[in-house]
Design a protein around this motif. Structure first.
Motif, PDB file in Angstrom:
ATOM      1  N   ASN A  35       0.821  -1.218   0.000  1.00  0.00           N
ATOM      2  CA  ASN A  35       0.000   0.000   0.000  1.00  0.00           C
ATOM      3  C   ASN A  35       0.853   1.266   0.000  1.00  0.00           C
ATOM      4  N   ARG A  36       2.129   1.137   0.400  1.00  0.00           N
ATOM      5  CA  ARG A  36       3.009   2.314   0.454  1.00  0.00           C
ATOM      6  C   ARG A  36       3.980   2.358  -0.717  1.00  0.00           C
ATOM      7  N   GLN A  37       3.940   1.388  -1.596  1.00  0.00           N
ATOM      8  CA  GLN A  37       4.900   1.342  -2.706  1.00  0.00           C
ATOM      9  C   GLN A  37       4.270   1.916  -3.973  1.00  0.00           C
ATOM     10  N   ASN A  81      -8.211   4.939 -10.938  1.00  0.00           N
ATOM     11  CA  ASN A  81      -6.758   5.047 -10.910  1.00  0.00           C
ATOM     12  C   ASN A  81      -6.187   3.631 -10.835  1.00  0.00           C
ATOM     13  N   ILE A  82      -6.004   3.037 -12.013  1.00  0.00           N
ATOM     14  CA  ILE A  82      -5.584   1.634 -12.101  1.00  0.00           C
ATOM     15  C   ILE A  82      -4.070   1.562 -12.291  1.00  0.00           C
ATOM     16  N   GLU A  83      -3.462   0.662 -11.535  1.00  0.00           N
ATOM     17  CA  GLU A  83      -2.017   0.478 -11.627  1.00  0.00           C
ATOM     18  C   GLU A  83      -1.721  -1.008 -11.838  1.00  0.00           C
ATOM     19  N   VAL A  84      -0.715  -1.290 -12.645  1.00  0.00           N
ATOM     20  CA  VAL A  84      -0.344  -2.667 -12.964  1.00  0.00           C
ATOM     21  C   VAL A  84       1.023  -2.963 -12.351  1.00  0.00           C
ATOM     22  N   TYR A  98      -9.134   3.283  -0.228  1.00  0.00           N
ATOM     23  CA  TYR A  98      -8.908   1.844  -0.098  1.00  0.00           C
ATOM     24  C   TYR A  98      -8.123   1.342  -1.314  1.00  0.00           C
ATOM     25  N   TYR A  99      -7.196   0.424  -1.053  1.00  0.00           N
ATOM     26  CA  TYR A  99      -6.400  -0.208  -2.111  1.00  0.00           C
ATOM     27  C   TYR A  99      -6.972  -1.601  -2.373  1.00  0.00           C
ATOM     28  N   SER A 100      -7.426  -1.806  -3.594  1.00  0.00           N
ATOM     29  CA  SER A 100      -7.973  -3.104  -3.990  1.00  0.00           C
ATOM     30  C   SER A 100      -6.996  -3.789  -4.943  1.00  0.00           C
TER      31      SER A 100
END
Length: 670
Positions: free
Chosen positions: A510-512, A564-567, A602-604
């Motif tokens: 969650n912090r990276q 805000n999608i990240e891979v 929230y991080y999903s």
């Protein structure tokens, strides 16, 4: 251009289809006669005809009819001049207001036509039209002084007037419930909340209501429950004094409470075996004894307290007992005991606002006058919420089995996977009581508003009558078509650990940021994201509640630039393989705004297996929310991402955003 158009010398309207009259020898005799008639009409208005005036086509046609009233010897309709009454033109081509040139045209509402005819002696024919502006302004008095009004009426006008008045008289008798057989069934349902057959059934099951005006008495009470209107307004509606109406209300309430309620509510009207028969498949499979005989089946009920708001009282001790620090308002608490299919076994109370749900349940099980232990047997199952946690030891003492959603451990940010799974199993069964609470408040608006203190003596009688009416006439809640699949999924995943959540926690994901690259949901990268059906979404969420929430999450993120999608970067994916078995995968991380707290994100996380299809391709998931570690069903945050990438973005029709019009109400800084 409109300013250069000529004006008719007779009616002052702008001339579009015009005739210019010049008396010459070349005119036909008939046209010359008509022209002379028009010239005489101009002279009667003290104008001198100079051959340059214009006349519009309607005035020309009126002159033609005056000169040749019946050219083909066809019997004409008799007309009658009535100076006391007037009418507008029977013309659908333009607005009936004088001088209006709007191109929009609407039918005149029937209640307006009746009102103008009765109050102002102005008849509006059915073919007359009105524009948007005049319809919105509602300034119908302007019609009374209109220069376009006429006083000639023919037989068709009189027939239409009679039809209009008959319809108005018929509607004025709509509340004649003594002749309910002649009333429209839809209107009966709108007024009472029940149809004609159900109304008759209530009368049959309440014999003491029989007598004079029994139907009116029952209709008044059902209207009170349905609408929540004040007694003054109901007295006006039923055309009686307030005191007479209150006598009708008291009589109906006493009769229904004495005869109808015992047939449909309370521990005496039903037995434990009948409650066990109402167990739905999912709660019976999770907590009951599904394969046992009916005689040995455990009864499963859901309990919960609800609220009825009341006025602040000058009785200070009563005010303190009814003031809720949770709701910041004065209220009383009825207590519901509901079977799995929504049937209300009993309603207890009302209890003070200061009593918690656990306190209320303890009062019931230790009350020697209560029928609680006589009705329930050891081993019966209670589905409860967290407010009952203080009553769990006492329930265990009487050998009852109680299930509540888990509470997170002290110092923990989330429920463990086991706790989250157990909580989801409870909520999968407990939602029924929330549906019943909603029915009571939705169908009986009397319980939505603050009860007057002078009416509190019979408030609980009203509530029990409403509950018995729901039992008598509302359809029970049925098993979902996916009930068997739900149970299979739960049994398969109940003890499965959430390895992805372990990976996220161990690596503080969650912090990276460096290990992820941002990407938008509309890029071709997601072409291999599995296509999902609506049934797939329901099975993934183990229900429809989370699926319904997805549109609201989607709407908020759409306004902020979509998700805000990240891979997870490909070179880092080997670290993930230490925790999961699948090899050909990719990991998504999406930030979801909390719907409750503005500052909380929230991080999903979702792992997609490229070797599988449909919902099986979603191999792992987790979220940083309270219940985000569960492996039984998805939380709403994971669900909104899966819903968008797997279903919504593949739809050809535009996704409708919920309550989109509300976004423009509040003024924001630009």
């Amino acid at each position: 251009m409109a300013e250069n158009r000529p004006v008719c010398v007779l009616c002052n309207r702008t001339v579009i289809n015009r005739r210019r009259f010049e008396i010459t020898h070349n005119l036909f005799e008939a046209n010359a006669i008509i022209a002379q008639y028009i010239i005489d009409a101009i002279a009667s208005q003290h104008f001198e005809y100079n051959g340059l005036e214009y006349v519009c086509r309607p005035c020309w046609q009126r002159a033609q009819r005056a000169v040749h009233p019946n050219p083909n010897n066809v019997p004409h309709e008799c007309t009658l001049q009535i100076e006391e009454y007037s009418r507008v033109a029977n013309n659908a081509a333009s607005c009936m207001f004088a001088g209006c040139r709007s191109i929009t045209r609407h039918r005149i509402p029937e209640n307006i036509r009746v009102s103008l005819l009765v109050d102002s002696n102005v008849f509006i024919p059915q073919e007359a039209r009105v524009c948007d502006t005049h319809l919105r302004n509602n300034d119908w008095d302007e019609i009374i002084d209109s220069p376009n009004l006429r006083h000639d009426f023919n037989s068709a006008h009189f027939l239409e007037i009679m039809s209009l008045l008959k319809a108005a008289v018929s509607r004025s008798r709509i509340l004649d419930f003594e002749n309910i057989e002649s009333m429209d069934n839809e209107e009966i349902h709108i007024r009472l909340g029940f149809n004609r057959e159900q109304f008759s059934e209530i009368l049959i099951q309440t014999p003491s209501l029989a007598g004079s005006n029994s139907k009116t008495t029952l209709a008044i009470y059902l209207t009170k429950l349905r609408s929540g209107e004040s007694n003054e307004r109901l007295a006006t509606l039923f055309q009686m004094s307030r005191r007479t109406l209150e006598r009708h209300l008291k009589r109906a309430r006493d009769c229904l409470f004495a005869e109808f309620v015992p047939r449909h509510l309370g521990f005496d009207h039903i037995d434990r075996r009948m409650v066990a028969e109402r167990n739905l498949y999912v709660p019976n499979a999770l907590y009951g004894n599904l394969n046992s005989e009916l005689e040995d089946r455990k009864a499963i009920v859901i309990m919960d307290g609800t609220y009825i708001y009341i006025q602040k009282s000058s009785n200070y001790s009563f005010q303190r007992e009814t003031y809720s620090l949770h709701k910041f308002s004065n209220l009383l608490k009825p207590f519901l005991i509901v079977s799995c299919d929504g049937y209300i076994v009993d309603v207890c109370g009302p209890y003070a606002a200061t009593d918690s749900d656990a306190t209320i349940l303890l009062k019931m099980i230790y009350d020697e006058q209560s029928s609680f232990h006589w009705f329930f047997s050891p081993g019966d199952i209670f589905i409860l919420d967290r407010g009952f946690r203080d009553a769990l030891p006492d329930l265990a003492r009487f050998e009852y089995s109680a299930h509540i959603p888990e509470t997170k451990d002290r110092g923990a940010d989330q429920l463990t996977t086991e706790q989250a799974n157990k909580s989801r199993m409870v909520t999968l069964c407990r939602w029924v009581v929330e549906v019943i609470n909603g029915r009571l408040k939705r169908h009986f608006k009397l319980f939505r508003q603050d009860y007057f203190n002078r009416a509190l003596n019979h408030m609980f009688h009203d509530f029990k009558i409403a509950a018995s009416l729901i039992n008598a006439f509302h359809e029970p809640i049925r098993d979902s078509v996916h009930a068997n699949a739900f149970v299979d999924i739960i049994n398969d995943r109940m003890n499965r650990p959430n390895h992805l959540a372990d990976f996220v926690d161990r690596n503080v994901m969650n912090r990276q940021r460096a290990t992820f690259q941002s990407i938008t949901g509309d890029q071709h990268f997601f072409d291999d994201f599995p296509n999902l059906s609506e049934d797939d979404l329901t099975l993934l969420a183990l229900g429809t509640y989370q699926v319904k929430l997805t549109r609201s999450y989607y709407a908020e993120h759409l306004r902020q630039g979509l998700y805000n999608i990240e891979v997870y970067r490909e070179q880092q994916i080997s670290r993930l393989s230490e925790y999961i078995e699948e090899q050909d995968v990719y990991l998504l991380r999406v930030r979801i705004q909390s719907r409750h707290v503005r500052s909380r994100i929230y991080y999903s996380y979702i792992v997609i297996d490229r070797q599988r299809d449909a919902r099986e391709a979603i191999a792992h998931y987790c979220c940083s929310c309270l219940s985000g570690r569960r492996t039984i069903g998805y939380c709403a945050h994971v669900m909104c991402v899966v819903w968008y990438l797997g279903w919504a973005r593949n739809q050809t029709e535009e996704i409708r955003l919920p309550a989109a019009d509300l976004s423009v109400i509040i003024e924001h800084d630009h």
